[in-house]
Enzyme design. Structure first.
Site, PDB file in Angstrom:
ATOM      1  N   SER A 154       0.841  -1.188   0.000  1.00  0.00           N
ATOM      2  CA  SER A 154       0.000   0.000   0.000  1.00  0.00           C
ATOM      3  C   SER A 154       0.879   1.242   0.000  1.00  0.00           C
ATOM      4  O   SER A 154       2.089   1.164   0.218  1.00  0.00           O
ATOM      5  CB  SER A 154      -0.926   0.000   1.220  1.00  0.00           C
ATOM      6  OG  SER A 154      -0.341   0.745   2.264  1.00  0.00           O
ATOM      7  N   LYS A 155       0.217   2.364  -0.255  1.00  0.00           N
ATOM      8  CA  LYS A 155       0.963   3.622  -0.354  1.00  0.00           C
ATOM      9  C   LYS A 155       1.690   3.954   0.943  1.00  0.00           C
ATOM     10  O   LYS A 155       2.609   4.747   0.955  1.00  0.00           O
ATOM     11  CB  LYS A 155       0.000   4.775  -0.648  1.00  0.00           C
ATOM     12  CG  LYS A 155      -0.773   4.578  -1.903  1.00  0.00           C
ATOM     13  CD  LYS A 155      -1.735   5.727  -2.149  1.00  0.00           C
ATOM     14  CE  LYS A 155      -2.760   5.267  -3.175  1.00  0.00           C
ATOM     15  NZ  LYS A 155      -3.538   6.285  -3.773  1.00  0.00           N
ATOM     16  N   ARG A 156       1.214   3.357   2.019  1.00  0.00           N
ATOM     17  CA  ARG A 156       1.815   3.676   3.317  1.00  0.00           C
ATOM     18  C   ARG A 156       3.021   2.806   3.640  1.00  0.00           C
ATOM     19  O   ARG A 156       3.742   3.070   4.574  1.00  0.00           O
ATOM     20  CB  ARG A 156       0.760   3.538   4.429  1.00  0.00           C
ATOM     21  CG  ARG A 156      -0.227   4.680   4.435  1.00  0.00           C
ATOM     22  CD  ARG A 156      -1.391   4.383   5.346  1.00  0.00           C
ATOM     23  NE  ARG A 156      -2.115   3.191   4.929  1.00  0.00           N
ATOM     24  CZ  ARG A 156      -2.986   3.157   3.926  1.00  0.00           C
ATOM     25  NH1 ARG A 156      -3.243   4.261   3.249  1.00  0.00           N
ATOM     26  NH2 ARG A 156      -3.605   2.043   3.594  1.00  0.00           N
ATOM     27  N   ASP A 157       3.246   1.764   2.837  1.00  0.00           N
ATOM     28  CA  ASP A 157       4.376   0.888   3.143  1.00  0.00           C
ATOM     29  C   ASP A 157       5.703   1.579   2.840  1.00  0.00           C
ATOM     30  O   ASP A 157       5.795   2.403   1.934  1.00  0.00           O
ATOM     31  CB  ASP A 157       4.273  -0.411   2.337  1.00  0.00           C
ATOM     32  CG  ASP A 157       3.209  -1.329   2.902  1.00  0.00           C
ATOM     33  OD1 ASP A 157       3.144  -1.445   4.136  1.00  0.00           O
ATOM     34  OD2 ASP A 157       2.417  -1.885   2.124  1.00  0.00           O
TER      35      ASP A 157
END
Ligand code: GLU
Length: 454
Positions: free
Chosen positions: A227-230
């Site tokens: 995900s974009k947060r990884d």
């Protein structure tokens, strides 16, 4: 077959991440491989979540990665505008077209697509039927990556909301029709939308494009989708960390595709030549930051020396390590010995800083490592000093000096390498030690060694 036309259709609602970049790249590669056209279309119908800043990040990241588009923002083309927010009139006209054909109807203020399964019921008749449950014959998709996929829509679905806004499926298909898209290459998360999209193509009386749903990218640890947060998920981060764009692009190619002969780091022209959708993997890809770093290191080492020197000089100057004019001569000697060992431009200031300043830092990890090896690095440097002091300052002579020190003490010549390196540079690694000493110069090197040993 007519010319291939593919598109990348991002929604500017977030930063440009690995998954989006890989989707864009596979489209770009396929266009370049087939001599087709690569269209960039901005799916910016979600007014609340879109932002100009995100759009700019997408455009800049694509340019940085060298994925040029043949039609789209800033380029134009025969099928524009390329922003969905500027195509509202077209969407209304296409809705009217379906309504006139009896394939769209209004209910509860929204517009619905009538599924093909209930072919040609009289207008009033279809209002009586349960619009929610209509069996549509299962459709067989021959996905270029997934192979045969069977899907069925079993209910009519909304194409224009009651607030007058068209839904994603509708605008996506209208634009693929109008932009004459021949191949839809996108993430597997869209596979479940495809039966709706095929229904829409058929409702317009247009042959659907070929589909290629490319595998998901899993996060580096664990089962989930990246995900974009990884960590490491954003392209911007690699730009900031001075990765080579061609290395990032090369690594992205490997997320779901493997070059024919297993040679993974290769020039983009060769990747374009080899890339084909039929070779894209069905199984999920796993993001591996270490492998990305490795591809970057190999690419850096493979650069023509002048290209490496230009990039490295900029990196060192921007980090305040070197000053134009003052350090040019030394820099010209240092960079050739650095290229074969450095793993990223980001590390250069740390890697080479000791050449250019006396107040260089000593890496605590390197110090700890020397201590762990049990020897006494100061004693080793003291032992080596007489041999080095009496030595001609060339690499073969320096090598012989270390051998002589070893012969005198009964140690291996290499036992002196790490202590001497640490004394001169404060590092545990770096360019080849003999090269470091040669380039560093006799007087400077000996004075650092004496200072360390005293
Ligand atoms: N805007 C959609 C997305 O960002 C495009 C989907 C497609 O490629 O059809 O996922």
């Amino acid at each position: 077959m007519s010319q291939v036309r593919v598109r990348f259709a991002p929604s500017p609602t977030g930063f440009f991440h690995i998954g989006s970049a890989r989707t864009a790249l596979f489209n770009w590669l396929y266009a370049r491989h087939t001599g087709g056209k690569f269209v960039l279309r901005i799916e910016d119908t979600d007014k609340e979540r879109n932002s100009e800043a995100f759009l700019n990040v997408i455009l800049e990241s694509m340019r940085w990665l060298g994925m040029d588009w043949d039609e789209g923002p800033g380029v134009g083309g025969d099928h524009g505008p390329y922003f969905q927010s500027q195509r509202t009139d077209l969407y209304r006209a296409k809705l009217r077209e379906l309504a006139e054909k009896g394939r769209a109807y209004e209910k509860d203020g929204a517009w619905w697509l009538r599924l093909e399964g209930a072919r040609s019921p009289a207008h009033d008749e279809h209002l009586k039927r349960d619009y929610e449950k209509v069996a549509s014959p299962p459709m067989v998709l021959d996905d270029l990556v997934r192979g045969r996929v069977e899907r069925a829509e079993d209910r009519d679905f909304v194409i224009f909301r009651s607030n007058g806004e068209p839904v994603f499926h509708f605008v996506n298909v209208v634009d693929d029709v109008e932009m004459r898209i021949t191949h839809v290459i996108r993430g597997e998360d869209h596979l479940s939308n495809t039966s709706k999209h095929v229904e829409l193509f058929r409702a317009f009386g247009v042959e659907p494009p070929r589909y290629a749903h490319i595998p998901l990218i899993l996060k580096s640890d664990g089962p989930g989708k990246m995900s974009k947060r990884d960590r490491g998920a954003l392209i911007e981060e690699y730009q900031r960390r001075r990765y080579l764009p061609e290395a990032v692009r090369n690594y992205l190619c490997l997320l779901g595709w493997t070059p024919a002969d297993g040679q993974e780091v290769l020039p983009i022209g060769e990747i374009i030549r080899q890339f084909d959708l039929k070779d894209v993997h069905q199984s999920n890809a796993r993001f591996d930051e270490r492998k990305m770093a490795h591809v970057n290191a190999l690419t850096l080492r493979g650069l023509p020396p002048q290209a490496f020197a230009a990039l490295a000089a900029t990196t060192l100057a921007e980090a305040g390590v070197t000053q134009a004019g003052r350090d040019d001569t030394l820099l010209a000697d240092v960079l050739p010995i650095a290229q074969e060992k450095v793993v990223s431009l980001e590390h250069l200031p740390e890697f080479l800083g000791f050449f250019f300043r006396e107040d260089f830092a000593r890496d605590p990890a390197a110090a700890a490592n020397l201590a762990k090896k049990g020897g006494d690095p100061v004693a080793r440097v003291k032992e080596a000093l007489p041999c080095l002091e009496s030595c001609e300052w060339t690499e073969p002579a320096l090598e012989a000096a270390f051998a002589a020190a070893g012969a005198a003490s009964g140690r291996k010549p290499t036992d002196y390498f790490a202590p001497v390196r640490f004394a001169v540079s404060g590092q545990g690694g770096g360019p080849h030690l003999l090269s470091v000493l040669r380039v560093f110069g006799r007087d400077r090197a000996l004075s650092r060694l004496r200072a360390y040993a005293s």
